[in-house]
Design an enzyme around this catalytic site. Sequence first.
Site, short mmCIF file in Angstrom:
data_model
loop_
_atom_site.label_atom_id
_atom_site.label_comp_id
_atom_site.label_asym_id
_atom_site.label_seq_id
_atom_site.Cartn_x
_atom_site.Cartn_y
_atom_site.Cartn_z
N ASP A 103 0.87 -1.18 0.00
CA ASP A 103 0.00 0.00 0.00
C ASP A 103 0.90 1.22 0.00
O ASP A 103 1.84 1.31 0.78
CB ASP A 103 -0.91 0.02 1.23
CG ASP A 103 -1.79 1.27 1.23
OD1 ASP A 103 -2.57 1.43 0.28
OD2 ASP A 103 -1.69 2.07 2.17
N GLU A 187 -1.69 -1.59 -5.69
CA GLU A 187 -2.96 -0.98 -6.09
C GLU A 187 -2.84 -0.49 -7.52
O GLU A 187 -1.80 0.01 -7.94
CB GLU A 187 -3.26 0.23 -5.23
CG GLU A 187 -3.64 -0.08 -3.82
CD GLU A 187 -3.53 1.18 -3.00
OE1 GLU A 187 -4.57 1.73 -2.65
OE2 GLU A 187 -2.42 1.63 -2.76
N CYS A 251 -11.73 -4.27 6.76
CA CYS A 251 -10.98 -4.90 7.85
C CYS A 251 -10.30 -6.15 7.30
O CYS A 251 -10.95 -7.01 6.71
CB CYS A 251 -11.91 -5.26 9.01
SG CYS A 251 -11.13 -6.29 10.26
N CYS A 254 -11.75 -9.47 9.47
CA CYS A 254 -13.10 -10.03 9.31
C CYS A 254 -13.77 -9.65 8.00
O CYS A 254 -14.81 -10.20 7.64
CB CYS A 254 -14.00 -9.63 10.49
SG CYS A 254 -14.46 -7.88 10.49
N CYS A 270 -11.35 -1.73 13.56
CA CYS A 270 -12.57 -2.28 12.97
C CYS A 270 -13.76 -2.03 13.89
O CYS A 270 -13.70 -2.27 15.10
CB CYS A 270 -12.39 -3.78 12.75
SG CYS A 270 -13.84 -4.57 12.03
N CYS A 273 -15.23 -6.12 14.59
CA CYS A 273 -14.53 -7.12 15.40
C CYS A 273 -13.48 -6.52 16.33
O CYS A 273 -12.91 -7.23 17.15
CB CYS A 273 -13.86 -8.18 14.50
SG CYS A 273 -12.41 -7.60 13.63
N ASP A 280 -2.18 1.65 6.96
CA ASP A 280 -1.58 1.30 5.68
C ASP A 280 -1.25 -0.19 5.60
O ASP A 280 -1.36 -0.80 4.54
CB ASP A 280 -0.31 2.14 5.43
CG ASP A 280 -0.65 3.60 5.17
OD1 ASP A 280 -1.82 3.88 4.82
OD2 ASP A 280 0.23 4.46 5.34
ZN LIG Z 1 -12.97 -6.65 11.61
#
Ligand SMILES: [Zn+2]
Length: 314
Positions: A103, A187, A251, A254, A270, A273, A280
């Site tokens: 990233d 990316e 995230c 999850c 997140c 979770c 980054d």
């Molecule tokens: Zn999460």
Amino acid sequence: MTAFLDPANPAGRPSWRKAGRDEGSRIVGRRGRQWDVRRVSRHVGQVWVPKAGWVQFRWSRAVPPGAKSYRVRMDRAGRWHVAFAAVPGPVPAPGTGAAVGIDRGVAMSAALSTGDLLHCPGLTGRERIRLRRLHRTLARAKRGSNRRGRVRHAIARLKARETDRRKDWAEKASTGIARRFDVIRVEDLQITNMTRSAKGTRGDPGRNVRAKAGLNRGILGSGRGLLVRRLEEKAPGRAEKVKPHFTSQRCSACGQVDRDSRESQAVFRCTACGFAGHADVNAAINIAAGHAVTARGGFRDAGPVNREPQLLTS
Ligand SMILES: [Zn+2]
């Protein structure tokens, strides 16, 4: 022209040659007939320049055996270079099957999905202060004066130092990544679009023009374009481009996508979770897991064949 017509390349329209900026020439031909190069001692070499004879240079690396041309160049800082053209072979893959996501941020030059943060060096604080002062001096110096020439030379030397550091970093970082991982995912960003000026037109002036200009400096200055280009060149076929959608909001633990999870520029937490980490690095893990999209225009393996390999800086 090829760079200009490539939408992914930030290079602009071809410009006219300018004295003091584009000094140098390229000598083509068979080694031993049209030109030659020889090593005099451990650190000294000599190159035969037509109409000039033997010219000494500092032997910094081996001359590639298949070189068919060389270029003598003087940069803006007044330094002379000689470069023997050859296309180097790709960096061998480790064969471990390891994949990495990269990233590229503005604050941090690059974050790897392994958690490594790479930082592209620039000028130090003191050097930046000196550069600003020199720019002020330049603004007051009379055009065409010796003093102006001296100040310009000092500015050019500082800027050259910055470029040298960035190039050095991009070369070392890209070789290191190409050696450590089999698959490299980045990316699929359009730096051209990202750095488009916010200026607008006279009838419809843009907003936050100064802020965008500063951000553009950050994006262009982070050396990210160069890093990715060198990765594609050093690891052909192993570098993949991934759609950048939601990589910074998703995230990596999850899979929940929520813009509120991006707590700040640097912190990701997140909302589902509770996973927390460097923003980054979180994005880099998403990129590592991402699915490749076909790179626009393919990778840079096709180009004019009569040109020597070009090192593009951006
Ligand atoms: Zn999460």
